[in-house]
Design an enzyme around this catalytic site. Structure first.
Site, PDB file in Angstrom:
ATOM      1  N   CYS A  47       0.905  -1.290  -0.119  1.00 60.24           N
ATOM      2  CA  CYS A  47      -0.056   0.058   0.111  1.00 60.24           C
ATOM      3  C   CYS A  47       0.927   1.234   0.052  1.00 60.24           C
ATOM      4  O   CYS A  47       0.364   2.188  -0.593  1.00 60.24           O
ATOM      5  CB  CYS A  47      -0.977   0.060   1.344  1.00 60.24           C
ATOM      6  SG  CYS A  47      -1.611  -1.570   1.875  1.00 60.24           S
ATOM      7  N   CYS A  50       1.996   3.695  -3.214  1.00 60.82           N
ATOM      8  CA  CYS A  50       0.759   4.811  -3.598  1.00 60.82           C
ATOM      9  C   CYS A  50       0.475   5.846  -2.566  1.00 60.82           C
ATOM     10  O   CYS A  50       0.037   6.985  -2.711  1.00 60.82           O
ATOM     11  CB  CYS A  50      -0.548   3.980  -4.174  1.00 60.82           C
ATOM     12  SG  CYS A  50      -0.024   3.446  -5.692  1.00 60.82           S
ATOM     13  N   HIS A  51       0.010   5.231  -1.238  1.00 60.95           N
ATOM     14  CA  HIS A  51      -0.487   6.056  -0.107  1.00 60.95           C
ATOM     15  C   HIS A  51       0.420   6.792   0.792  1.00 60.95           C
ATOM     16  O   HIS A  51       0.042   7.620   1.579  1.00 60.95           O
ATOM     17  CB  HIS A  51      -1.603   5.361   0.711  1.00 60.95           C
ATOM     18  CG  HIS A  51      -2.755   4.656  -0.138  1.00 60.95           C
ATOM     19  ND1 HIS A  51      -3.933   5.417  -0.356  1.00 60.95           N
ATOM     20  CD2 HIS A  51      -2.755   3.338  -0.873  1.00 60.95           C
ATOM     21  CE1 HIS A  51      -4.654   4.492  -1.137  1.00 60.95           C
ATOM     22  NE2 HIS A  51      -4.047   3.435  -1.420  1.00 60.95           N
ATOM     23  N   MET A  88      -7.283   1.622  -7.363  1.00 60.30           N
ATOM     24  CA  MET A  88      -7.250   0.936  -6.407  1.00 60.30           C
ATOM     25  C   MET A  88      -7.331  -0.810  -6.888  1.00 60.30           C
ATOM     26  O   MET A  88      -8.387  -1.011  -7.258  1.00 60.30           O
ATOM     27  CB  MET A  88      -8.070   1.206  -5.349  1.00 60.30           C
ATOM     28  CG  MET A  88      -8.364   0.190  -4.020  1.00 60.30           C
ATOM     29  SD  MET A  88      -6.874   0.502  -2.998  1.00 60.30           S
ATOM     30  CE  MET A  88      -7.218  -0.662  -1.692  1.00 60.30           C
ATOM     31  N   HIS A 327       6.997  12.153 -10.192  1.00 59.11           N
ATOM     32  CA  HIS A 327       7.006  10.825 -10.415  1.00 59.11           C
ATOM     33  C   HIS A 327       8.256  10.486 -11.260  1.00 59.11           C
ATOM     34  O   HIS A 327       9.620  10.806 -10.900  1.00 59.11           O
ATOM     35  CB  HIS A 327       5.741  10.110 -10.795  1.00 59.11           C
ATOM     36  CG  HIS A 327       5.804   8.730 -10.467  1.00 59.11           C
ATOM     37  ND1 HIS A 327       5.991   8.107  -9.193  1.00 59.11           N
ATOM     38  CD2 HIS A 327       5.937   7.759 -11.530  1.00 59.11           C
ATOM     39  CE1 HIS A 327       5.868   6.916  -9.386  1.00 59.11           C
ATOM     40  NE2 HIS A 327       5.888   6.484 -10.746  1.00 59.11           N
ATOM     41  N   HIS A 370       2.306   9.189 -17.156  1.00 59.69           N
ATOM     42  CA  HIS A 370       3.187   8.171 -16.738  1.00 59.69           C
ATOM     43  C   HIS A 370       4.355   7.897 -17.809  1.00 59.69           C
ATOM     44  O   HIS A 370       4.084   7.054 -18.516  1.00 59.69           O
ATOM     45  CB  HIS A 370       2.679   7.032 -16.167  1.00 59.69           C
ATOM     46  CG  HIS A 370       3.435   5.837 -15.253  1.00 59.69           C
ATOM     47  ND1 HIS A 370       4.421   5.083 -15.883  1.00 59.69           N
ATOM     48  CD2 HIS A 370       3.541   5.809 -14.035  1.00 59.69           C
ATOM     49  CE1 HIS A 370       5.068   4.320 -14.752  1.00 59.69           C
ATOM     50  NE2 HIS A 370       4.654   4.821 -13.716  1.00 59.69           N
TER      51      HIS A 370
HETATM   52 FE1  DHE Z   1       7.875   2.188 -10.971  1.00 57.25          FE
HETATM   53  C1  DHE Z   1      10.295   3.684 -12.719  1.00 57.25           C
HETATM   54  C2  DHE Z   1       7.977   4.426  -8.647  1.00 57.25           C
HETATM   55  C3  DHE Z   1       5.307   0.710  -9.732  1.00 57.25           C
HETATM   56  C4  DHE Z   1       8.294  -0.586 -13.145  1.00 57.25           C
HETATM   57  N1  DHE Z   1       9.071   3.954 -10.629  1.00 57.25           N
HETATM   58  C5  DHE Z   1      10.089   4.338 -11.720  1.00 57.25           C
HETATM   59  C6  DHE Z   1      10.470   5.453 -10.907  1.00 57.25           C
HETATM   60  C7  DHE Z   1       9.813   5.822  -9.868  1.00 57.25           C
HETATM   61  C8  DHE Z   1       8.851   4.410  -9.664  1.00 57.25           C
HETATM   62  C9  DHE Z   1       9.956   6.870  -8.863  1.00 57.25           C
HETATM   63  C10 DHE Z   1      11.564   6.643 -11.633  1.00 57.25           C
HETATM   64  C11 DHE Z   1      12.829   6.228 -11.181  1.00 57.25           C
HETATM   65  C12 DHE Z   1      14.203   6.789 -11.814  1.00 57.25           C
HETATM   66  O1  DHE Z   1      14.021   7.143 -13.159  1.00 57.25           O
HETATM   67  O2  DHE Z   1      14.893   7.173 -11.292  1.00 57.25           O
HETATM   68  N2  DHE Z   1       6.784   2.504  -9.386  1.00 57.25           N
HETATM   69  C13 DHE Z   1       7.078   3.353  -8.483  1.00 57.25           C
HETATM   70  C14 DHE Z   1       5.985   3.575  -7.473  1.00 57.25           C
HETATM   71  O3  DHE Z   1       6.033   4.293  -6.408  1.00 57.25           O
HETATM   72  C15 DHE Z   1       4.882   2.465  -7.839  1.00 57.25           C
HETATM   73  C16 DHE Z   1       3.983   3.122  -8.447  1.00 57.25           C
HETATM   74  C17 DHE Z   1       4.409   1.695  -6.946  1.00 57.25           C
HETATM   75  C18 DHE Z   1       4.942   0.836  -6.151  1.00 57.25           C
HETATM   76  O4  DHE Z   1       4.775   0.473  -5.069  1.00 57.25           O
HETATM   77  O5  DHE Z   1       6.475   0.648  -6.345  1.00 57.25           O
HETATM   78  C19 DHE Z   1       5.575   1.694  -8.985  1.00 57.25           C
HETATM   79  N3  DHE Z   1       6.880   0.121 -11.347  1.00 57.25           N
HETATM   80  C20 DHE Z   1       6.131  -0.135 -10.675  1.00 57.25           C
HETATM   81  C21 DHE Z   1       5.568  -1.470 -11.033  1.00 57.25           C
HETATM   82  O6  DHE Z   1       4.265  -2.027 -10.607  1.00 57.25           O
HETATM   83  C22 DHE Z   1       6.138  -1.750 -12.222  1.00 57.25           C
HETATM   84  C23 DHE Z   1       5.316  -1.743 -13.452  1.00 57.25           C
HETATM   85  C24 DHE Z   1       6.895  -3.340 -12.180  1.00 57.25           C
HETATM   86  C25 DHE Z   1       8.113  -3.374 -11.355  1.00 57.25           C
HETATM   87  O7  DHE Z   1       9.005  -3.771 -11.623  1.00 57.25           O
HETATM   88  O8  DHE Z   1       7.882  -3.187 -10.122  1.00 57.25           O
HETATM   89  C26 DHE Z   1       7.180  -0.695 -12.207  1.00 57.25           C
HETATM   90  N4  DHE Z   1       9.038   1.573 -12.619  1.00 57.25           N
HETATM   91  C27 DHE Z   1       9.145   0.433 -13.244  1.00 57.25           C
HETATM   92  C28 DHE Z   1      10.030   0.777 -14.401  1.00 57.25           C
HETATM   93  C29 DHE Z   1      10.746   1.913 -14.231  1.00 57.25           C
HETATM   94  C30 DHE Z   1      10.085   2.310 -13.172  1.00 57.25           C
HETATM   95  C31 DHE Z   1      10.370  -0.603 -15.514  1.00 57.25           C
HETATM   96  C32 DHE Z   1      11.809   2.445 -15.129  1.00 57.25           C
HETATM   97  C33 DHE Z   1      11.257   3.030 -16.508  1.00 57.25           C
HETATM   98  C34 DHE Z   1      12.400   3.469 -17.437  1.00 57.25           C
HETATM   99  O9  DHE Z   1      12.296   3.273 -18.649  1.00 57.25           O
HETATM  100  O10 DHE Z   1      13.474   4.183 -16.934  1.00 57.25           O
END
Ligand code: DHE
Length: 547
Positions: A47, A50-51, A88, A327, A370
């Site tokens: 949780c 997001c929260h 959610m 973000h 996003h």
């Molecule tokens: Fe991410 C990038 C945060 C959920 C896959 N994700 C990022 C970045 C942040 C972030 C702050 C940028 C980093 C940077 O560039 O320095 N992500 C979050 C969350 O807070 C969120 C919404 C919820 C959580 O609890 O983590 C979240 N993210 C996910 C997923 O569920 C994803 C789809 C699968 C996973 O592996 O967790 C996911 N996030 C990614 C990926 C990137 C990413 C593949 C990098 C993208 C890129 O091309 O640079």
């Protein structure tokens, strides 16, 4: 009065101020210590992303007791069970949480949130390990790997990354890392690969070793998402930086050993109302190519910090007011401008990394932009543009990025196009490609979340350009589960794009390679070690910010 009496605090100064009685309140829901500990763990894992840890809300709503108690237990229980179309997840009906867990979590969020411990220098140093000292590392590349075309692939639920050769598709090595590595970033020289887990563990991997492996590691907090390295001329490979969600802080580390050098808290005032926020989390971090600076997105206060690392004993931080809920984001094609989404505000902030100034905040007219790092396209009508898709709807916003050649379009949304559906996470292109790819990973419809939309750049001259649908999951030949297609990533040459087919942990996943010229299936990578692949990072493209 004797001097000692002067130090007795006067009780009357509390005067009219009303204070809350600390500890349990008369109407607190009953919960055992064991339940409280278990709920805290579930809350953290599922949780808090997001929260927020302190439940002040960001991408998800605030869940502080003033809000949750007004809604009541039944409302919370049903919301956790069934989810909502606004994003959610349906934790109950999806089977992720049992009925008992849902009941427990509904009671848990009625209570005050506990604040996890701080994590300062002494805690970091306790976790810091150098496995191979710099002087014991190779002085030249000791393997025959094609490092520039190597992909670092997150194996989310197994706490590993896979290093996959970009030409032969061979899994060269699987390396144990922190839990659910979020991103991979590469040092300016291309030698060191840095990954960061959700559990805030950073692994530094030396790609020059005969068999590349972790040479140093550290934990920088309890929860984190971002890591980056210094890219400016003269500072190549000198520093690494990692940002934490909890505690809200970032740390600058030695680029050879990960030794923690400077920790900076991000707690402080929101940029607009200037009220104190106890948990402003660090989202994306980017190493500038124009100055010895890191750009650090501070989510809840809406500030972009330009952290000058030229003298870390006299750290200079330029604090740019942008927009709340920052973000992810990336650079424009000239690498001068940083475009980053303030996702819960539906906006993209643009920073000039050369002048250290905010140049615009652009409305994307969609719900929850996003972009990942975004996609840079040469638009047939508007010149260079940068694209982002949206989590909340099917729109893709194209923003003009050329203030010199196309000043009338710069920092404006010049076109809105429509993809497959809501739930998109990432867009992708490459300078050699004539296509823009848009995923729809979190769409509830399995056919949509299993496909990708591709626009021909030339077709963007039409007001409502059509797209081709690539049935990625069908191509992967996976029948079990509801695998989701996520994050396209190009190879170094820019003639192939890879997509993850992300299935449940105990089911088959895959990586599907598409020929960018013909849009036909080129290869499917399947292997029992490929557990829950999500993000993929081509060494050359990531290091050079090519997207
Ligand atoms: Fe991410 C990038 C945060 C959920 C896959 N994700 C990022 C970045 C942040 C972030 C702050 C940028 C980093 C940077 O560039 O320095 N992500 C979050 C969350 O807070 C969120 C919404 C919820 C959580 O609890 O983590 C979240 N993210 C996910 C997923 O569920 C994803 C789809 C699968 C996973 O592996 O967790 C996911 N996030 C990614 C990926 C990137 C990413 C593949 C990098 C993208 C890129 O091309 O640079």
């Amino acid at each position: 009065d004797s001097p000692a009496d002067m130090y007795v605090p006067s009780m009357t100064t509390l005067g009219e101020i009303r204070v809350e009685i600390p500890g349990r309140k008369p109407d607190d829901p009953v919960m055992t210590d064991e339940e409280f500990q278990r709920s805290t763990k579930i809350y953290f894992e599922r949780c808090a992303g997001c929260h927020g840890v302190l439940r002040k809300g960001a991408t998800g709503k605030a869940l502080t007791p003033d809000v949750t108690r007004a809604n009541g237990y039944e409302y919370l229980r049903d919301f956790i069970t069934y989810g909502s179309p606004a994003g959610m997840p349906n934790w109950g009906t999806s089977g992720d949480l049992s009925e008992e867990d849902v009941d427990m979590m509904a009671r848990y969020v009625l209570l005050e949130p506990p604040a996890p411990p701080e994590f300062g220098m002494s805690e970091m140093r306790e976790t810091w390990q150098v496995h191979v000292a710099p002087e014991d590392r190779p002085t030249e590349k000791m393997n025959d790997w094609d490092l520039d075309n190597l992909f670092s692939v997150t194996l989310r639920d197994s706490g590993e990354i896979a290093l996959i050769d970009g030409s032969t598709y061979e899994i060269k090595k699987v390396i144990k890392t922190g839990y659910a590595v979020h991103i991979s970033r590469i040092s300016a020289s291309g030698r060191y690969l840095f990954v960061i887990g959700r559990d805030a563990k950073v692994n530094m991997i030396d790609l020059w070793m005969e068999s590349p492996d972790t040479v140093a590691e550290i934990k920088i907090g309890a929860e984190a998402r971002s890591v980056e390295t210094s890219k400016f001329e003269g500072f190549e490979d000198k520093y690494a930086i990692a940002g934490a969600y909890w505690p809200p802080q970032f740390v600058i580390m030695d680029g050879d050993t990960l030794e923690p050098l400077r920790i900076k808290s991000t707690r402080g005032m929101t940029y607009d109302e200037q009220t104190y926020h106890p948990e402003p989390r660090v989202a994306a971090i980017l190493g500038s190519h124009y100055k010895p600076e890191f750009l650090v997105n501070v989510k809840e206060t809406g500030k972009i910090l330009m952290v000058d690392y030229s003298d870390i004993e006299a750290l200079k931080v330029t604090e740019i007011n942008a927009e709340r809920f920052l973000h992810d984001g990336g650079l424009d094609s000239t690498q001068r401008y940083f475009l980053t989404a303030a996702n819960a505000r539906g906006k993209v902030a643009v920073v000039d990394t050369k002048e250290s100034k905010l140049v615009a905040v652009v409305e994307t007219e969609g719900q929850t932009p996003h972009p990942g790092r975004g996609a840079n396209i040469m638009h047939p009508t508007f010149g260079p543009v940068w694209a982002t898709s949206h989590l909340g709807d099917d729109t893709v916003a194209l923003i003009g990025t050329d203030p010199e050649g196309h000043p009338e379009h710069a920092w404006k949304m010049v076109q809105q196009i429509y993809g497959l559906g809501g739930g998109s996470l990432f867009v992708k292109t490459h300078p050699e490609s004539e296509h823009l790819y848009v995923d729809a990973t979190l769409n509830p419809d399995a056919e949509v979340s299993g496909s990708v939309a591709v626009f021909k750049v030339a077709d963007l001259a039409n007001e409502e350009p059509e797209f081709t649908v690539l049935p990625i999951v069908e191509w992967a030949g996976i029948a079990e589960g509801q695998p989701r297609v996520v994050q396209g990533e190009f190879n170094q040459a820019g003639n192939e794009i890879w997509f993850s087919v992300w299935n449940a942990k105990d089911l088959e996943s895959a990586i599907v390679v598409v020929d960018d010229k013909t849009l036909e299936l080129k290869h499917v990578i399947k292997d029992e070690r490929l557990i829950t692949p999500t993000g993929k990072f081509n060494v050359y493209n990531t290091r050079s910010d090519v997207y």
